[in-house]
Design an enzyme around this catalytic site. Structure first.
Site, PDB file in Angstrom:
ATOM      1  N   ASP A  87       0.817  -1.215   0.000  1.00  0.00           N
ATOM      2  CA  ASP A  87       0.000   0.000   0.000  1.00  0.00           C
ATOM      3  C   ASP A  87       0.855   1.271   0.000  1.00  0.00           C
ATOM      4  O   ASP A  87       1.961   1.285   0.528  1.00  0.00           O
ATOM      5  CB  ASP A  87      -0.904  -0.010   1.247  1.00  0.00           C
ATOM      6  CG  ASP A  87      -2.036   0.992   1.127  1.00  0.00           C
ATOM      7  OD1 ASP A  87      -2.353   1.409  -0.004  1.00  0.00           O
ATOM      8  OD2 ASP A  87      -2.602   1.366   2.171  1.00  0.00           O
ATOM      9  N   ASN A 136     -11.092  -2.648  -5.082  1.00  0.00           N
ATOM     10  CA  ASN A 136     -10.304  -1.709  -5.889  1.00  0.00           C
ATOM     11  C   ASN A 136     -10.928  -1.384  -7.254  1.00  0.00           C
ATOM     12  O   ASN A 136     -10.489  -0.444  -7.935  1.00  0.00           O
ATOM     13  CB  ASN A 136      -8.855  -2.200  -6.067  1.00  0.00           C
ATOM     14  CG  ASN A 136      -8.007  -2.067  -4.808  1.00  0.00           C
ATOM     15  OD1 ASN A 136      -7.121  -2.876  -4.556  1.00  0.00           O
ATOM     16  ND2 ASN A 136      -8.266  -1.030  -4.002  1.00  0.00           N
TER      17      ASN A 136
HETATM   18  C1  IPE Z   1      -1.682   0.187  -3.246  1.00  0.00           C
HETATM   19  O1  IPE Z   1      -1.424   1.534  -3.309  1.00  0.00           O
HETATM   20  C2  IPE Z   1      -1.941  -0.447  -4.588  1.00  0.00           C
HETATM   21  C3  IPE Z   1      -3.327  -0.858  -4.820  1.00  0.00           C
HETATM   22  C4  IPE Z   1      -4.311  -0.782  -3.977  1.00  0.00           C
HETATM   23  C5  IPE Z   1      -3.623  -1.397  -6.125  1.00  0.00           C
HETATM   24  P1  IPE Z   1      -2.594   2.599  -3.338  1.00  0.00           P
HETATM   25  O2  IPE Z   1      -2.967   2.845  -4.742  1.00  0.00           O
HETATM   26  O3  IPE Z   1      -3.710   2.176  -2.453  1.00  0.00           O
HETATM   27  O4  IPE Z   1      -1.861   3.860  -2.748  1.00  0.00           O
HETATM   28  P2  IPE Z   1      -2.468   4.910  -1.731  1.00  0.00           P
HETATM   29  O5  IPE Z   1      -2.932   4.122  -0.529  1.00  0.00           O
HETATM   30  O6  IPE Z   1      -3.610   5.582  -2.421  1.00  0.00           O
HETATM   31  O7  IPE Z   1      -1.350   5.815  -1.420  1.00  0.00           O
HETATM   32  C1  IPE Z   2      -5.557  -2.558   0.113  1.00  0.00           C
HETATM   33  O1  IPE Z   2      -5.210  -1.237  -0.055  1.00  0.00           O
HETATM   34  C2  IPE Z   2      -5.498  -3.297  -1.180  1.00  0.00           C
HETATM   35  C3  IPE Z   2      -4.174  -3.410  -1.777  1.00  0.00           C
HETATM   36  C4  IPE Z   2      -3.060  -2.963  -1.306  1.00  0.00           C
HETATM   37  C5  IPE Z   2      -4.122  -4.116  -3.017  1.00  0.00           C
HETATM   38  P1  IPE Z   2      -6.299  -0.094  -0.298  1.00  0.00           P
HETATM   39  O2  IPE Z   2      -5.537   1.152  -0.493  1.00  0.00           O
HETATM   40  O3  IPE Z   2      -7.239  -0.495  -1.360  1.00  0.00           O
HETATM   41  O4  IPE Z   2      -7.079  -0.092   1.090  1.00  0.00           O
HETATM   42  P2  IPE Z   2      -7.878   1.059   1.824  1.00  0.00           P
HETATM   43  O5  IPE Z   2      -8.835   1.640   0.812  1.00  0.00           O
HETATM   44  O6  IPE Z   2      -6.892   2.073   2.286  1.00  0.00           O
HETATM   45  O7  IPE Z   2      -8.537   0.369   2.959  1.00  0.00           O
HETATM   46 MG    MG Z   3      -4.084   2.454  -0.490  1.00  0.00          MG
END
Ligand code: IPE
Ligand code: IPE
Ligand code: MG
Length: 251
Positions: free
Chosen positions: A29, A77
């Site tokens: 994340d 997602n």
């Molecule tokens: C994790 O990084 C990757 C996925 C969920 C696909 P994020 O895209 O959630 O990055 P932040 O949390 O918005 O910084």
């Molecule tokens: C969890 O991250 C999913 C992945 C890293 C693939 P998200 O960024 O989607 O989670 P939330 O929205 O912060 O809970």
């Molecule tokens: Mg995230």
């Protein structure tokens, strides 16, 4: 190694190779925030994030960790803007194409956890190809959670068992914790001893809800694109200091 020596090596910042977790799970994340901090589109963070996964998988293999499970795309997602979803799917495609060529040499066995039917036919085909090659490899196993949700996984398992009961193939009394585990995407994989979530968020976001029952959690502020071998070492060292009691009493 005596208890004192273990403690000393932990304090010195070294992983005790004799007490490695067999299975580490990571919620990758922070890609979006990493990009935003640099004035880049969120997708730039996902690109770097994919590279970091490659590095960390290799490092796990080097350490001797048997299983690495990463959260790449959750069942939630899909709510993201279409171009971001497309970029993530494109990166996964690229990763699989490369993996198909390099898996045997790198000795990293890939598995996918999640509902693949929602993916494009092209991606589904690549997943099948990757799985077929993986069968012949014994090395570290990297499980990539893709369109994965912990609740969805449990629900599917319950449904599959219920269907077998309805067909007269199974009986409700047969369902033990071990038997239930065989219906999950993670069938045959030991539960993770250590679950890591970088990026400062302190939640599971629907990750490995069944398997996390006795996992040790490690949260850190590092954003996934900045996650390094040293960050993983720090998580393992922290894990090695924990007293895992499993409901019993301290030895
Ligand atoms: C994790 O990084 C990757 C996925 C969920 C696909 P994020 O895209 O959630 O990055 P932040 O949390 O918005 O910084
Ligand atoms: C969890 O991250 C999913 C992945 C890293 C693939 P998200 O960024 O989607 O989670 P939330 O929205 O912060 O809970
Ligand atoms: Mg995230």
């Amino acid at each position: 190694m005596g208890l004192f020596d273990v403690k000393k090596s932990c304090e010195a910042g070294q992983v005790d190779m004799s007490r490695l977790p067999r299975h580490i799970a990571i919620i990758m994340d922070g890609n979006g925030r990493w990009a935003k901090q640099r004035g880049l589109p969120r997708t730039a963070g996902h690109k770097v994030g994919a590279e970091v996964f490659r590095r960390i998988a290799k490092y796990c293999k080097k350490l001797g960790v048997e299983y690495l499970t990463v959260y790449a795309f959750s069942t939630e997602n899909w709510k993201r803007p279409q171009d971001e979803v497309n970029t993530i799917m494109g990166l996964l495609k690229q990763y699989m194409l490369e993996a198909i060529d390099s898996m045997e040499e790198e000795k990293i066995r890939l598995k996918f956890f999640g509902d693949m039917t929602a993916l494009s036919p092209e991606l589904q085909e690549l997943v099948e190809k990757t799985n077929a090659i993986s069968k012949h490899i014994d090395g570290v196993q990297a499980n990539i959670c893709l369109n994965y949700g912990g609740r969805d996984e449990i629900l599917r398992a319950a449904r599959a068992f219920a269907q077998q009961c309805a067909a007269g193939e199974k009986h409700p009394e047969e369902l033990t914790e071990a038997a239930f585990g065989e219906y999950l995407f993670s069938a045959g994989v030991p539960d993770p001893e250590l679950i890591i979530r970088p990026s400062g968020e302190v939640r599971l976001s629907n990750f490995l809800l069944w398997q996390c029952a006795y996992a040790e959690f490690y949260f850190c502020d590092t954003l996934w694109p900045d996650f390094s071998e040293e960050t993983l070492d720090a998580a393992i060292i922290d894990y090695q200091k924990r007293d895992r009691r499993f409901g019993g009493v301290k030895k």
